[in-house]
Design a protein around this motif. Sequence first.
Motif, PDB file in Angstrom:
ATOM      1  N   ASN A   1      48.277  -9.941 107.810  1.00 46.88           N
ATOM      2  CA  ASN A   1      47.990  -8.553 107.397  1.00 46.88           C
ATOM      3  C   ASN A   1      49.096  -7.576 107.813  1.00 46.88           C
ATOM      4  N   GLY A   2      50.178  -8.093 108.447  1.00 46.08           N
ATOM      5  CA  GLY A   2      51.302  -7.226 108.822  1.00 46.08           C
ATOM      6  C   GLY A   2      51.257  -6.714 110.246  1.00 46.08           C
ATOM      7  N   ASP A   3      50.239  -7.078 111.026  1.00 46.72           N
ATOM      8  CA  ASP A   3      50.247  -6.718 112.458  1.00 46.72           C
ATOM      9  C   ASP A   3      51.402  -7.480 113.125  1.00 46.72           C
ATOM     10  N   VAL A   4      52.076  -6.809 114.063  1.00 44.38           N
ATOM     11  CA  VAL A   4      53.315  -7.374 114.620  1.00 44.38           C
ATOM     12  C   VAL A   4      53.229  -7.563 116.135  1.00 44.38           C
ATOM     13  N   ALA A   5      53.358  -8.795 116.595  1.00 42.83           N
ATOM     14  CA  ALA A   5      53.493  -9.032 118.039  1.00 42.83           C
ATOM     15  C   ALA A   5      54.972  -9.011 118.391  1.00 42.83           C
ATOM     16  N   ASN A   6      55.325  -8.193 119.346  1.00 40.90           N
ATOM     17  CA  ASN A   6      56.707  -8.153 119.844  1.00 40.90           C
ATOM     18  C   ASN A   6      56.641  -7.776 121.316  1.00 40.90           C
ATOM     19  N   LYS A   7      57.784  -7.723 121.948  1.00 38.50           N
ATOM     20  CA  LYS A   7      57.874  -7.472 123.394  1.00 38.50           C
ATOM     21  C   LYS A   7      57.014  -6.293 123.835  1.00 38.50           C
ATOM     22  N   ILE A   8      56.386  -6.438 124.985  1.00 33.26           N
ATOM     23  CA  ILE A   8      55.524  -5.394 125.545  1.00 33.26           C
ATOM     24  C   ILE A   8      56.282  -4.047 125.555  1.00 33.26           C
ATOM     25  N   GLY A   9      55.612  -3.028 125.050  1.00 32.62           N
ATOM     26  CA  GLY A   9      56.264  -1.710 124.954  1.00 32.62           C
ATOM     27  C   GLY A   9      56.606  -1.337 123.522  1.00 32.62           C
ATOM     28  N   THR A  10      56.603  -2.329 122.633  1.00 28.23           N
ATOM     29  CA  THR A  10      56.911  -2.052 121.222  1.00 28.23           C
ATOM     30  C   THR A  10      55.859  -1.126 120.614  1.00 28.23           C
ATOM     31  N   TYR A  11      54.597  -1.408 120.914  1.00 30.56           N
ATOM     32  CA  TYR A  11      53.491  -0.607 120.359  1.00 30.56           C
ATOM     33  C   TYR A  11      53.653   0.872 120.741  1.00 30.56           C
ATOM     34  N   THR A  12      54.025   1.111 122.001  1.00 33.62           N
ATOM     35  CA  THR A  12      54.219   2.495 122.458  1.00 33.62           C
ATOM     36  C   THR A  12      55.288   3.188 121.595  1.00 33.62           C
ATOM     37  N   HIS A  13      56.394   2.496 121.333  1.00 34.79           N
ATOM     38  CA  HIS A  13      57.457   3.088 120.503  1.00 34.79           C
ATOM     39  C   HIS A  13      56.934   3.372 119.095  1.00 34.79           C
ATOM     40  N   ALA A  14      56.085   2.459 118.575  1.00 33.22           N
ATOM     41  CA  ALA A  14      55.566   2.632 117.206  1.00 33.22           C
ATOM     42  C   ALA A  14      54.665   3.865 117.122  1.00 33.22           C
ATOM     43  N   VAL A  15      53.810   4.048 118.125  1.00 31.06           N
ATOM     44  CA  VAL A  15      52.909   5.209 118.127  1.00 31.06           C
ATOM     45  C   VAL A  15      53.733   6.498 118.242  1.00 31.06           C
ATOM     46  N   LEU A  16      54.736   6.471 119.104  1.00 29.95           N
ATOM     47  CA  LEU A  16      55.601   7.645 119.254  1.00 29.95           C
ATOM     48  C   LEU A  16      56.345   7.942 117.952  1.00 29.95           C
TER      49      LEU A  16
ATOM     50  N   THR B   1      51.491  -4.372 117.477  1.00 33.69           N
ATOM     51  CA  THR B   1      51.563  -3.100 116.755  1.00 33.69           C
ATOM     52  C   THR B   1      50.794  -3.263 115.440  1.00 33.69           C
ATOM     53  N   PRO B   2      49.751  -2.464 115.231  1.00 41.62           N
ATOM     54  CA  PRO B   2      48.997  -2.608 113.982  1.00 41.62           C
ATOM     55  C   PRO B   2      49.874  -2.310 112.763  1.00 41.62           C
ATOM     56  N   ALA B   3      49.586  -3.005 111.671  1.00 47.57           N
ATOM     57  CA  ALA B   3      50.376  -2.870 110.438  1.00 47.57           C
ATOM     58  C   ALA B   3      50.510  -1.403 110.005  1.00 47.57           C
ATOM     59  N   ALA B   4      49.469  -0.605 110.276  1.00 48.64           N
ATOM     60  CA  ALA B   4      49.479   0.795 109.833  1.00 48.64           C
ATOM     61  C   ALA B   4      50.644   1.593 110.417  1.00 48.64           C
ATOM     62  N   TYR B   5      51.206   1.130 111.518  1.00 51.19           N
ATOM     63  CA  TYR B   5      52.327   1.850 112.143  1.00 51.19           C
ATOM     64  C   TYR B   5      53.693   1.367 111.644  1.00 51.19           C
ATOM     65  N   VAL B   6      53.685   0.332 110.816  1.00 51.35           N
ATOM     66  CA  VAL B   6      54.955  -0.303 110.407  1.00 51.35           C
ATOM     67  C   VAL B   6      55.398   0.249 109.056  1.00 51.35           C
ATOM     68  N   SER B   7      56.580   0.870 109.003  1.00 49.92           N
ATOM     69  CA  SER B   7      57.070   1.434 107.735  1.00 49.92           C
ATOM     70  C   SER B   7      57.506   0.328 106.788  1.00 49.92           C
ATOM     71  N   GLY B   8      58.015  -0.775 107.347  1.00 57.29           N
ATOM     72  CA  GLY B   8      58.454  -1.876 106.493  1.00 57.29           C
ATOM     73  C   GLY B   8      58.866  -3.061 107.328  1.00 57.29           C
ATOM     74  N   ILE B   9      58.736  -4.252 106.724  1.00 59.01           N
ATOM     75  CA  ILE B   9      59.209  -5.478 107.381  1.00 59.01           C
ATOM     76  C   ILE B   9      60.433  -5.957 106.610  1.00 59.01           C
ATOM     77  N   ILE B  10      61.547  -6.029 107.327  1.00 60.84           N
ATOM     78  CA  ILE B  10      62.822  -6.389 106.706  1.00 60.84           C
ATOM     79  C   ILE B  10      62.984  -7.906 106.810  1.00 60.84           C
ATOM     80  N   THR B  11      62.997  -8.599 105.679  1.00 62.46           N
ATOM     81  CA  THR B  11      63.129 -10.060 105.702  1.00 62.46           C
ATOM     82  C   THR B  11      64.294 -10.476 104.806  1.00 62.46           C
ATOM     83  N   GLU B  12      64.614 -11.768 104.861  1.00 57.34           N
ATOM     84  CA  GLU B  12      65.688 -12.300 104.015  1.00 57.34           C
ATOM     85  C   GLU B  12      65.297 -12.281 102.536  1.00 57.34           C
ATOM     86  N   MET B  13      63.980 -12.123 102.250  1.00 58.95           N
ATOM     87  CA  MET B  13      63.524 -12.107 100.859  1.00 58.95           C
ATOM     88  C   MET B  13      63.295 -10.691 100.360  1.00 58.95           C
TER      89      MET B  13
END
Length: 351
Positions: A243-258, A318-330
Amino acid sequence: MSSFKTLEWAGDAVLLLDQRKLPAEEVMLACRSAEETARAIENMVVRGAPAIGVCAAMGLALGAKQIKSNDSAAFAKSFETLCARMARTRPTAVNLFWAIDRMKARFAREEKRPVSEIQNALEEEALAIHAEDIAVCRALGRVGAEVVPDGARILTHCNAGALATGGYGTALGVVRAAVEAGKRVHVISSETRPFLQGARLTVWELQKDKIPVTLITDSMAGHLMQRGEIDLVIVGADRIAANGDVANKIGTYTHAVLARTHDLPFYVAAPLSTIDLRTPTGAGIPIESRDPEEVTRAGASRIAPEGTRALHPAFDVTPAAYVSGIITEMGLARSPLADSIRDLFRDPGSK
Ligand code: MRU
């Protein structure tokens, strides 16, 4: 490309740039068995989702070479044991399991051949995984460079660079590609407590490649955003749910909310091998719990009283709602992310 090697296949060993020692020392560590390679992943000699995957594949190729039996059933059993050991190293980065599955699939295709040919095939597969990782990061870098304005000040967290991949980077691959496209960029690296991948690794790697970088502590990001000193955020990922939720290094979610609060784009750069379609939402992503001593100490120095109770979840979601886009090779997946992610995996021939 980066000007250093994160990991290398030496035929009888997996060579790893020892990331625990950076930036003070640049030392290559030779892992001479699958077990040594697994321990290097556990101990953070090598880290970063795609690099862990490449390293595990090389470790399995090395372990397979060292299986003494010529009996195919005994070889299969030993190889399965090695795969199970490698899968116990770290739980969050899905690239580890993706790479192990790929090695298993290659084994299954070659199973009927003589053992020596299976061993060669597994070596070939590990080298292909490494080469493809570099090509894929270059491709996603080109996709991501399009969303980076000339003169951008880019906040990144942890290290999603050449050190975290086969040699080009995801978030820092986008930065590299933007620089290669002639854009001026300035990276702001948050230090990434407690393991300090931002301070120790991202700053080291960007300095090495002469890309402008400024270090901040994790808690300074909001202040800089409020003052208009950050234009966008780009981070990597350890696992992206369907669904686009993103697990990344602790602290990423805080940056996304900000970033959301300050109306700034928040991009995640990751190869398709980081997207886990079998995990529907971020709630299903296993979060590694690391030694609390990494929190109560900074390097060798104690920074909290003896007996301090501390927590150390190594990743957040980081919930998907905070993600502007996922940059992939495709291509770039945008909201609604669940649909865009499904499209990324669709066979182009079936469209
Ligand atoms: O604990 P680490 O250092 O392995 O965590 C790494 C990260 O969280 C990275 O941001 C992620 O793996 C992306 S790497 C391209």
